[in-house]
Design an enzyme around this catalytic site. Structure first.
Site, PDB file in Angstrom:
ATOM      1  CE1 TYR B 106      -4.400  -1.266   0.656  1.00  0.00           C
ATOM      2  CE2 TYR B 106      -3.099  -3.017   1.625  1.00  0.00           C
ATOM      3  CZ  TYR B 106      -4.295  -2.546   1.118  1.00  0.00           C
ATOM      4  OH  TYR B 106      -5.382  -3.387   1.085  1.00  0.00           O
ATOM      5  CE1 TYR B 145      -2.243  -6.501   3.888  1.00  0.00           C
ATOM      6  CE2 TYR B 145      -3.036  -6.291   1.633  1.00  0.00           C
ATOM      7  CZ  TYR B 145      -3.225  -6.128   2.993  1.00  0.00           C
ATOM      8  OH  TYR B 145      -4.403  -5.604   3.438  1.00  0.00           O
ATOM      9  NE  ARG B 155      -7.024  -9.787   4.761  1.00  0.00           N
ATOM     10  CZ  ARG B 155      -7.977  -8.995   4.261  1.00  0.00           C
ATOM     11  NH1 ARG B 155      -7.844  -7.697   4.278  1.00  0.00           N
ATOM     12  NH2 ARG B 155      -9.083  -9.487   3.756  1.00  0.00           N
ATOM     13  CG  HIS B 158      -8.171  -7.156  -0.099  1.00  0.00           C
ATOM     14  ND1 HIS B 158      -7.048  -7.727   0.456  1.00  0.00           N
ATOM     15  CD2 HIS B 158      -8.279  -5.925   0.459  1.00  0.00           C
ATOM     16  CE1 HIS B 158      -6.510  -6.886   1.324  1.00  0.00           C
ATOM     17  NE2 HIS B 158      -7.219  -5.770   1.336  1.00  0.00           N
ATOM     18  CG  HIS B 160      -9.962  -1.920   1.019  1.00  0.00           C
ATOM     19  ND1 HIS B 160     -10.321  -2.401   2.253  1.00  0.00           N
ATOM     20  CD2 HIS B 160      -8.651  -2.234   0.884  1.00  0.00           C
ATOM     21  CE1 HIS B 160      -9.283  -2.970   2.839  1.00  0.00           C
ATOM     22  NE2 HIS B 160      -8.250  -2.877   2.026  1.00  0.00           N
TER      23      HIS B 160
END
Lengths: 199, 234
Positions: B106, B145, B155, B158, B160
């Site tokens: 991120y 990640y 995770r 995905h 959001h």
């Protein structure tokens, strides 16, 4: 499909990394141009693409509402997002939606107007209130609460407060700390736990 | 006289609980007292005009064209419709989008994993549904990640998605996963959703959405709470 209807898409947490996507500068100032509400400091240079919000000045008396969000161990939430939705000073709904990302100490602050009273169930007038949603890492769904205001009329007859057990009602009433200034802390769990709603 | 339109309640068979033991961060952040059922007054049944689209800023539907160069990764198009439970389109609703880059990193100061940042990828976007509830955006497929929830926790890939919908009551924030990802079955956040509703979070590869010589297409519809039975005036 259940009962001929489509199934609701499930909630998922916003996680800890929403700051470059949701809370824009000015999101927490519903009456002016101050760039409060965002956390541009958490995004590397050149990657904060949220644009400052501008709004029309709403009707009503300007107030500030501030507070802190803490967890069940009393630790502040530095990664929560507070959203608010409210009527203007005359009880009319327009665009008074605000967002504030919490600071490292769990603090948040909005500048807005004192909402007017709007009708509730059975036509009973509700006391002035702001709807609040709390989002964050570890919150699989939104937590919904309401801010009422110390000293404002109608608290004793409010049809929503009447649904809340007596001893917990205080958690929904922001304390007046100075003229036009209110404090509303949010306790997610444990002693003094804020009342949350199934909305 | 009041005439308040009520929305159906969140379906407990669709949504995760506030406390889920396998997702460690919920332990101290979930209320212990029972929730109080809030009647839908005008406050809950209203929301910002145009689902917040006008309020919250201009559309950014192509996440691969926000910087000087193109980001690294598998280019994708995600498209679908936003509907209510009765199948009615939800038009003019804002969808806010954020995700990790193709390496699973991120663009966020608190993401300290050592996967590379992509200078050409921020990973945020914003689209508004059209009159038929349709939306679409272009991005790159995010990477998986690691996170600290438990030993060797990863995770699944995905994206959001955040929606305001027509009212305060219809707010939804969700995560979209990719069909066939083996990490979904191991993920405490995805698995917190009741089994019968989990596959609603999974986007399907769709050849008809795939853009020749450009991007793979994924279909993902989103269903918001519908209106309750027509309310009567008192």
């Amino acid at each position: 499909m259940a009962g001929g209807r489509l199934g609701q898409t499930p909630w998922q947490t916003v996680g800890p990394f929403f700051h470059y996507a949701l809370p824009a500068p000015g999101g927490a100032d519903l009456v002016g141009q101050a760039d409060i509400g965002a956390r541009a400091d958490l995004t590397p240079a050149g990657h904060f693409l949220l644009t400052p919000l501008s709004r029309e000045t709403p009707v009503g008396d300007v107030i500030e509402v501030e507070g802190r969000i803490v967890d069940g161990a009393g630790a502040p939430l530095p990664d929560a997002l507070v959203e608010i939705w409210q009527a203007d000073g005359e009880g009319a709904f327009g665009d008074l939606f605000g967002r504030c990302a919490t600071a490292d100490d769990g603090g948040y602050a909005f500048r807005t107007v004192l909402p007017g009273r709007v009708a509730g169930p059975g036509n009973a007038l509700q006391a002035a209130h702001i709807d609040v949603g709390v989002l964050g890492r570890g919150l699989l769904r939104r937590l919904v609460t309401r801010i009422y205001f110390e000293g404002e009329p109608g608290l004793d007859e409010d049809p929503v407060l009447a649904l809340v057990p007596d001893e917990r009602r205080d958690t929904l009433v922001a304390r007046r700390t100075a003229p036009g200034r209110y404090r509303f802390d949010i306790v997610l769990q444990g002693a003094g736990e804020t009342v949350f709603f199934d909305c | 006289m009041t005439f308040t339109e009520e929305y159906r309640r969140e379906d407990e068979a669709a949504h995760p609980p506030h406390f889920s033991e396998a997702y460690a961060s919920t332990a101290l952040r979930s209320p212990r007292q029972p929730l109080v059922r809030l009647p839908h007054t005008l406050t809950e049944a209203s929301g910002p005009a145009q689902g917040g689209g006008r309020l919250l800023g201009p559309a950014m539907a192509d996440l691969t064209r926000q910087h000087r160069g193109e980001p690294v990764g598998q280019r994708i198009v995600v498209a679908g419709r936003v509907l209510d439970e009765d199948g009615r389109p939800v038009p003019d609703t804002l969808i806010e989008i954020w995700q990790a880059n193709a390496a699973g990193r991120y663009i966020h100061a608190r993401d300290q994993w050592n996967a590379p940042i992509d200078p050409n990828f921020t990973g945020m976007g914003r689209v508004v549904t059209d009159e038929a509830g349709r939306y679409g955006f272009t991005s790159v497929r995010p990477g998986a990640y690691p996170w600290g929830n438990h030993h060797n926790a990863w995770r699944p890939a995905h994206i959001h998605l955040s929606l305001l919908g027509p009212a305060f009551a219809t707010r939804l924030v969700t995560q979209m996963y990719f069909d066939g990802d083996p990490l979904i079955a191991l993920d405490p956040i995805a698995q917190a959703v009741p089994a019968g509703a989990r596959d609603r979070l999974v986007a399907r590869f769709d050849l008809s959405l795939t853009e020749p010589s450009h991007a793979l297409g994924y279909a993902f519809d989103i269903v918001l709470r519908g209106r309750a039975a027509t309310p009567m005036e008192p």
